[in-house]
Design a protein around this motif. Structure first.
Motif, PDB file in Angstrom:
ATOM      1  N   HIS A 229       1.555   1.826  -3.573  1.00 16.97           N
ATOM      2  CA  HIS A 229       0.368   2.406  -4.211  1.00 16.97           C
ATOM      3  C   HIS A 229       0.218   3.877  -3.845  1.00 16.97           C
ATOM      4  O   HIS A 229      -0.047   4.721  -4.723  1.00 16.97           O
ATOM      5  CB  HIS A 229      -0.878   1.630  -3.772  1.00 16.97           C
ATOM      6  CG  HIS A 229      -2.164   2.275  -4.187  1.00 16.97           C
ATOM      7  ND1 HIS A 229      -2.491   2.525  -5.501  1.00 16.97           N
ATOM      8  CD2 HIS A 229      -3.205   2.765  -3.443  1.00 16.97           C
ATOM      9  CE1 HIS A 229      -3.676   3.107  -5.566  1.00 16.97           C
ATOM     10  NE2 HIS A 229      -4.110   3.277  -4.337  1.00 16.97           N
ATOM     11  N   ARG A 230       0.396   4.216  -2.569  1.00 16.83           N
ATOM     12  CA  ARG A 230       0.247   5.601  -2.122  1.00 16.83           C
ATOM     13  C   ARG A 230       1.273   6.518  -2.801  1.00 16.83           C
ATOM     14  O   ARG A 230       0.951   7.619  -3.243  1.00 16.83           O
ATOM     15  CB  ARG A 230       0.388   5.645  -0.607  1.00 16.83           C
ATOM     16  CG  ARG A 230       0.223   7.020   0.028  1.00 16.83           C
ATOM     17  CD  ARG A 230      -1.220   7.485   0.093  1.00 16.83           C
ATOM     18  NE  ARG A 230      -2.068   6.639   0.921  1.00 16.83           N
ATOM     19  CZ  ARG A 230      -2.174   6.755   2.251  1.00 16.83           C
ATOM     20  NH1 ARG A 230      -1.471   7.665   2.900  1.00 16.83           N
ATOM     21  NH2 ARG A 230      -3.001   5.964   2.931  1.00 16.83           N
TER      22      ARG A 230
ATOM     23  N   GLU B 120      -9.487   1.166   3.895  1.00 13.97           N
ATOM     24  CA  GLU B 120      -9.045   1.807   2.654  1.00 13.97           C
ATOM     25  C   GLU B 120      -8.383   0.802   1.731  1.00 13.97           C
ATOM     26  O   GLU B 120      -8.616   0.801   0.514  1.00 13.97           O
ATOM     27  CB  GLU B 120      -8.067   2.940   2.982  1.00 13.97           C
ATOM     28  CG  GLU B 120      -7.487   3.644   1.763  1.00 13.97           C
ATOM     29  CD  GLU B 120      -6.398   4.645   2.138  1.00 13.97           C
ATOM     30  OE1 GLU B 120      -5.451   4.803   1.341  1.00 13.97           O
ATOM     31  OE2 GLU B 120      -6.486   5.263   3.215  1.00 13.97           O
TER      32      GLU B 120
ATOM     33  N   TRP C 153       0.827  -1.202   0.000  1.00 13.32           N
ATOM     34  CA  TRP C 153       0.000   0.000   0.000  1.00 13.32           C
ATOM     35  C   TRP C 153       0.865   1.258   0.000  1.00 13.32           C
ATOM     36  O   TRP C 153       0.466   2.289  -0.555  1.00 13.32           O
ATOM     37  CB  TRP C 153      -0.960   0.010   1.184  1.00 13.32           C
ATOM     38  CG  TRP C 153      -2.151   0.884   0.916  1.00 13.32           C
ATOM     39  CD1 TRP C 153      -2.459   2.081   1.495  1.00 13.32           C
ATOM     40  CD2 TRP C 153      -3.201   0.630  -0.029  1.00 13.32           C
ATOM     41  NE1 TRP C 153      -3.618   2.589   0.981  1.00 13.32           N
ATOM     42  CE2 TRP C 153      -4.100   1.714   0.042  1.00 13.32           C
ATOM     43  CE3 TRP C 153      -3.456  -0.416  -0.924  1.00 13.32           C
ATOM     44  CZ2 TRP C 153      -5.241   1.780  -0.766  1.00 13.32           C
ATOM     45  CZ3 TRP C 153      -4.580  -0.345  -1.717  1.00 13.32           C
ATOM     46  CH2 TRP C 153      -5.464   0.738  -1.635  1.00 13.32           C
ATOM     47  N   THR C 154       2.048   1.177   0.591  1.00 11.25           N
ATOM     48  CA  THR C 154       2.987   2.291   0.514  1.00 11.25           C
ATOM     49  C   THR C 154       3.354   2.568  -0.939  1.00 11.25           C
ATOM     50  O   THR C 154       3.392   3.726  -1.375  1.00 11.25           O
ATOM     51  CB  THR C 154       4.246   1.993   1.331  1.00 11.25           C
ATOM     52  OG1 THR C 154       3.888   1.824   2.711  1.00 11.25           O
ATOM     53  CG2 THR C 154       5.265   3.119   1.230  1.00 11.25           C
TER      54      THR C 154
ATOM     55  N   LEU D 103       2.912   6.149   5.363  1.00 10.64           N
ATOM     56  CA  LEU D 103       1.703   5.715   6.062  1.00 10.64           C
ATOM     57  C   LEU D 103       1.759   5.970   7.566  1.00 10.64           C
ATOM     58  O   LEU D 103       0.781   5.706   8.276  1.00 10.64           O
ATOM     59  CB  LEU D 103       1.470   4.205   5.837  1.00 10.64           C
ATOM     60  CG  LEU D 103       1.348   3.724   4.397  1.00 10.64           C
ATOM     61  CD1 LEU D 103       1.055   2.225   4.369  1.00 10.64           C
ATOM     62  CD2 LEU D 103       0.281   4.494   3.634  1.00 10.64           C
TER      63      LEU D 103
ATOM     64  N   SER E 267      -1.114   6.710  10.512  1.00  9.12           N
ATOM     65  CA  SER E 267      -2.453   6.402  10.000  1.00  9.12           C
ATOM     66  C   SER E 267      -3.311   5.747  11.073  1.00  9.12           C
ATOM     67  O   SER E 267      -2.821   5.009  11.938  1.00  9.12           O
ATOM     68  CB  SER E 267      -2.361   5.454   8.802  1.00  9.12           C
ATOM     69  OG  SER E 267      -1.651   6.014   7.725  1.00  9.12           O
TER      70      SER E 267
ATOM     71  N   THR F 192       0.080   9.539  -5.338  1.00  9.58           N
ATOM     72  CA  THR F 192       0.328  10.942  -5.030  1.00  9.58           C
ATOM     73  C   THR F 192       1.326  11.572  -5.989  1.00  9.58           C
ATOM     74  O   THR F 192       1.372  12.795  -6.134  1.00  9.58           O
ATOM     75  CB  THR F 192       0.855  11.109  -3.602  1.00  9.58           C
ATOM     76  OG1 THR F 192       2.093  10.395  -3.456  1.00  9.58           O
ATOM     77  CG2 THR F 192      -0.151  10.592  -2.586  1.00  9.58           C
TER      78      THR F 192
END
Length: 225
Positions: free
Chosen positions: A20-21, A140, A17-18, A129, A132, A25
């Motif tokens: 993806h983030r 999410e 997910w890191t 992240l 969070s 962004t």
């Protein structure tokens, strides 16, 4: 030009997910993955993910992976030396790269240790992240299409029967109140096999569950034939 960055890759949901983030962004150009692999076992350290499955994950991200190889029962000095060599290999490959991202969520002591280690090695750590709300983050991830299985469970914190289960809404509902929804206290680790950080899903097969060190319930997964 966006800064280049490598990502500490465990094969699990937080690292995935890191990635993806960071891509969503557009704050950095992630150029490669850095993964700690235990020799002999030929698996990602802690998560127990097979080395060939790691390579399949890397191909699905479209990124090369640099392995920091450590022996079983590795002491901290040996780990740091292997990690340092992996970062040196990354610097040789991408001379402009001086930042490494981690998927840590809220453990301040782990963050501080990584910061100190990176400072000694001449790298800048980044924690996209960190801080969070982990219950919201878990939701999410699921809403964003991440698919993962629990590949190891700490049986001192969570029942062994959770090992092998899908990381999904049913799992979140079944977790005891003492368990962090993202397993950030080490309750569980995951294997990601689909999500927006991959260009295709990875077909996996579930194998046996084994108890190691009289504590950790590992479920073996392999690439489906």
């Amino acid at each position: 030009m966006r800064r280049q960055m490598v990502l500490s890759w465990s094969g699990g949901k937080d690292a995935a997910w890191t990635l993806h983030r960071l891509r969503a962004t557009g704050e950095a150009d992630v150029v490669g993955l850095v993964t700690t692999v235990t020799s002999g076992y030929e698996r990602i350290a802690m998560h127990g993910i097979r080395r060939d499955l790691l390579q399949v994950q890397a191909r699905a991200t479209g990124l090369p992976v640099i392995e920091a190889v450590i022996p079983p029962q590795c002491d901290n000095a040996t780990y740091e030396a292997s990690f340092a060599q992996a970062l040196q290999d990354a610097r040789t490959r991408w001379p402009a790269c001086e930042t490494i991202a981690f998927g840590d969520l809220f453990l301040a002591d782990v963050k501080a240790w990584r910061e100190a280690l990176c400072a000694r090695l001449g790298w800048t750590p980044h924690f996209p992240l960190f801080g969070s709300d982990t219950a919201a983050l878990a939701r999410e991830m699921l809403a964003g299409g991440l698919c993962a299985q629990l590949c190891v469970v700490d049986t001192q914190q969570l029942d062994a029967s959770f090992s092998g289960r899908a990381f999904d809404a049913a799992l979140l509902a079944d977790l005891p109140a003492s368990c962090d929804p993202c397993g950030e206290n080490g309750e569980f680790h995951t294997l990601v096999h689909d999500g927006p950080m991959f260009d295709h899903p990875i077909a996996i097969e579930r194998g046996e569950r084994v108890l190691r060190d009289e504590r950790f319930a590992y479920t073996d997964f392999s690439v489906a034939a």
